[in-house]
Design an enzyme around this catalytic site. Structure first.
Site, PDB file in Angstrom:
ATOM      1  N   HIS A 157      -7.480   1.367   1.673  1.00  0.00           N
ATOM      2  CA  HIS A 157      -7.206  -0.182   1.985  1.00  0.00           C
ATOM      3  C   HIS A 157      -5.981  -0.670   2.854  1.00  0.00           C
ATOM      4  CE1 HIS A 157      -7.750  -4.453   1.401  1.00  0.00           C
ATOM      5  NE2 HIS A 157      -8.034  -4.318   0.398  1.00  0.00           N
ATOM      6  N   PRO A 197     -11.275  -0.468  -2.565  1.00  0.00           N
ATOM      7  CA  PRO A 197     -12.370  -0.838  -3.053  1.00  0.00           C
ATOM      8  C   PRO A 197     -13.614  -0.083  -2.948  1.00  0.00           C
ATOM      9  CG  PRO A 197     -11.357  -2.277  -1.736  1.00  0.00           C
ATOM     10  CD  PRO A 197     -10.634  -1.022  -1.435  1.00  0.00           C
ATOM     11  N   SER A 254     -11.709 -11.827  -4.748  1.00  0.00           N
ATOM     12  CA  SER A 254     -12.277 -11.864  -3.305  1.00  0.00           C
ATOM     13  C   SER A 254     -13.417 -12.214  -3.060  1.00  0.00           C
ATOM     14  CB  SER A 254     -11.563 -10.322  -2.594  1.00  0.00           C
ATOM     15  OG  SER A 254     -11.841 -10.626  -1.457  1.00  0.00           O
ATOM     16  N   TYR A 304       0.830  -1.095   0.046  1.00  0.00           N
ATOM     17  CA  TYR A 304       0.106  -0.080   0.145  1.00  0.00           C
ATOM     18  C   TYR A 304       0.919   1.341   0.077  1.00  0.00           C
ATOM     19  CZ  TYR A 304      -3.552  -3.408   1.113  1.00  0.00           C
ATOM     20  OH  TYR A 304      -4.382  -4.613   1.195  1.00  0.00           O
TER      21      TYR A 304
END
Length: 667
Positions: free
Chosen positions: A352, A129, A595, A116
């Site tokens: 995230h 997301p 996912s 990240y």
């Protein structure tokens, strides 16, 4: 997470393809249990470091479906050299084991850094997301404000459990899970850097924030959400405050400062330094960063057909639709943004770095069900301070940065292809009835859909079984045969939770396996009997379930390999050849990034592909249907989200048909 489906002033969620489950609201404890969280955390095991030989063997096996024989042989030689007694591999393994002994979690800090904070593509689409909620039953500003007010009270209700350390501990397979991520999502924010970002959590400060940020018409406001006595504002009080905010910002700002957060991280890092040179700007930015969360009151989104509604809503949650729509009505660095459109389109976006999807979804489940409760709290008759607008001084240089961000965001918005579908023929019920893991069943459908789509193009009843397959994998195969079998399999990522361990994040479930390759290549082969195909399906599903159990137990390969690589960097050693190998790059080129994010609310999460020629696939399996969000990039001519979605539907139906038509021995 828990809720009562009762009719309120907010109204019920319209089905629009998403059905509502009913759950009981769990009461929030008003009594603080000091130290409960730390006691729980200390009782969790630490993440193990798998044996070196085990990981190397499993890595070689994982490469088989996606590499050529000569590539595989070359990698085997590199691994043999890497594992030599007293060699580099053993040295790195010892260093990793020492790190594990001296830390709470040997992986988590490295993972957040690599996955990240060092990742320089925009967080929009590429990292953060979106989440699409069922369409809510309002279509005007009054309904929007009322729902938003209830939403805020629901978040604050959940926050009380976090603050009081009374959040119910979650379990997986009877084992308690790490709850740390719940304590990281509120009052936190990502801070852009010139080369590496950082994350700050203001909930841990001596004076935790008592306000949220509200964005309306690209303008930011501070909304204090607690009374002077520490009690949260009621929904009625919040309605008054939100109405004041909307009245104070009737027109869109010509300078959407929030769109700067959509930039490439290096560009945003430079623009950020320039932005906060001004004291007013710095104060406003700090206020946003310190807020508990951000509430985005959106204007309308593009008018589309009912068939396209969910896909369009997903785009709004993921990136806002571009500068002409709602991309400027965000602060994408904020960990948690709730999005409420004036047409009933609602959802969230989250940065995230602090957390994975399940804790976010659990919070949202709780909030959605809370909005359906009738409010019984009496509104205190006290005057409320008018919410403050945050001001920004826009210099010509900042104005140029905003225009550059608009252009970049619009290019990205036009490039993203998103398709959200509700597969309504069945859900978890069918695989469960056949004693199969629903997640493994869906993953094998994704493997079959991808194989068919790339091997034969769009599959129809007329061209199934038309020779788009080859012989099953066997020992001692020729390179040509190996290529025939595996040319359409790709590296596939599915996230596996490591929350059974203290500060655990994720590892990778590699869904493409020997067993899945044998299954997908045999499925449309007319020379194969149905009993053999069902047997191959069973083996593929079992293999996936086995890998999943291995991953959540801390015994998968990907994070261990990353740890060995990071240990080499830590010790200033030359990078081992195994990490410079073409096969390693191929293994990390996830053309299917997937996912499963299950929830009690009938929602679906969405994210972008992680490689230019790949797909992002998120799914939420309910009992009798499955919500899918599939993304790709228009710039790649070899990918098409709608076509893969159709291929997934057909794969699921064909797998069910095969099971229905094939007698199976009783277990």
């Amino acid at each position: 997470m828990w809720g009562i489906c009762s009719r309120t002033a907010v109204g019920m969620a319209k089905p629009r393809g998403f059905m509502k489950p009913c759950f009981l609201v769990k009461p929030v404890s008003a009594t603080r249990i000091t130290g409960r969280y730390l006691t729980h955390q200390k009782g969790l095991p630490t993440l193990p470091v798998p044996p070196l030989q085990q990981t190397c063997e499993r890595y070689l096996t994982a490469l088989e479906p996606i590499t050529e024989v000569d590539e595989l042989q070359h990698t085997k030689q590199l691994l043999d050299e890497f594992q030599k007694s007293r060699g580099l591999g053993e040295r790195l393994q010892r260093g990793l084991e020492k790190r594990a002994h001296n830390s709470e979690n040997w992986l988590s800090e490295w993972w957040v850094q690599v996955a990240y904070l060092d990742y320089r593509l925009p967080v929009v689409v590429h990292s953060s997301p979106g989440l699409v909620l069922p369409h809510m039953n309002f279509s005007d500003k009054k309904g929007q404000i009322r729902f938003a007010a209830k939403l805020i009270t629901g978040v604050l209700d959940f926050k009380t459990m976090i603050d009081n350390e009374t959040l119910p501990v979650e379990y997986l397979g009877g084992k308690p899970l790490c709850m740390n991520q719940y304590y990281e999502v509120l009052s936190s924010c990502r801070i852009p850097g010139l080369k590496r970002d950082s994350v700050v959590n203001h909930a841990k400060s001596s004076r935790p924030p008592k306000h949220i940020t509200v964005v309306h018409n690209f303008q930011f406001f501070v909304l204090d959400v607690y009374n002077s006595d520490g009690t949260p504002l009621t929904a009625d009080q919040l309605c008054v405050q939100l109405e004041r905010i909307c009245s104070a910002s009737p027109e869109r700002s010509s300078e959407p400062i929030g769109i700067l957060t959509t930039q490439h991280r290096d560009s945003w890092g430079k623009a950020y330094q320039n932005l906060i040179k001004d004291k007013t700007n710095k104060k406003s930015v700090t206020t946003i960063q310190r807020s508990i969360f951000t509430l985005c009151l959106d204007g309308a989104m593009p008018q589309v057909s009912d068939e396209l509604y969910r896909s369009c809503a997903a785009v709004q949650m993921l990136h806002g639709g571009g500068s002409q729509w709602n991309s400027g009505n965000r602060w994408f660095d904020k960990t948690l943004q709730f999005i409420v459109g004036d047409d009933g389109t609602c959802g969230a976006n989250y940065e995230h770095a602090p957390a994975e999807g399940p804790p976010i979804v659990a919070l949202i489940d709780h909030v959605v069900e809370y909005t359906r409760k009738p409010e019984i709290v009496r509104t205190p008759m006290v005057p409320l301070l008018v919410p403050k607008k945050l001001h920004f001084n826009i210099t010509p240089e900042i104005k140029k940065d905003i225009e550059d961000a608009k252009n970049s965001m619009n290019t990205l918005a036009q490039d993203l292809d998103m398709k959200v579908i509700v597969f309504g023929h069945f859900g978890k019920n069918v695989p469960k009835a056949n004693k199969m893991s629903p997640d493994a069943f869906i993953q094998m459908a994704l493997q079959l859909a991808y194989y068919r789509w790339l091997s034969c193009g769009k599959i129809t009843a007329s061209n199934r079984g038309s020779g788009c397959s080859s012989e099953p994998p066997i020992g001692g195969m020729s390179p040509q045969l190996h290529k025939q079998i595996y040319q359409r399999c790709c590296a596939t990522y599915e996230s596996a939770s490591l929350r059974m361990f203290r500060l655990g994040r994720t590892d990778t479930i590699r869904s493409a396996s020997r067993a899945s390759a044998a299954f997908v290549k045999a499925f449309d082969d007319p020379s194969k009997q149905n009993t053999e195909k069902v047997d191959l399906m069973d083996k593929a599903v079992t293999a996936h379930r086995s890998y999943t159990n291995m991953a959540i137990s801390g015994e998968a390969i990907d994070r261990h390999l990353l740890g060995l690589k990071m240990q080499a960097v830590e010790e200033n050693l030359s990078m081992p050849d195994v990490f410079k190998d073409a096969a390693y790059a191929k293994a990390l080129h996830y053309q299917l990034s997937t996912s499963q994010v299950p929830s009690k609310t009938d929602c679906v999460m969405c994210f972008g592909p992680v490689v230019p020629n790949g797909y992002g696939v998120c799914y939420n399996p309910m009992n009798d249907h499955i919500n899918f969000a599939i993304s790709s990039f228009n710039a790649c001519k070899d990918t098409d989200a709608a076509h893969l979605a159709q291929a997934v539907e057909e794969a699921l139906l064909d797998m069910r048909t095969l099971l229905e038509q094939t007698p199976r021995a009783k277990l």
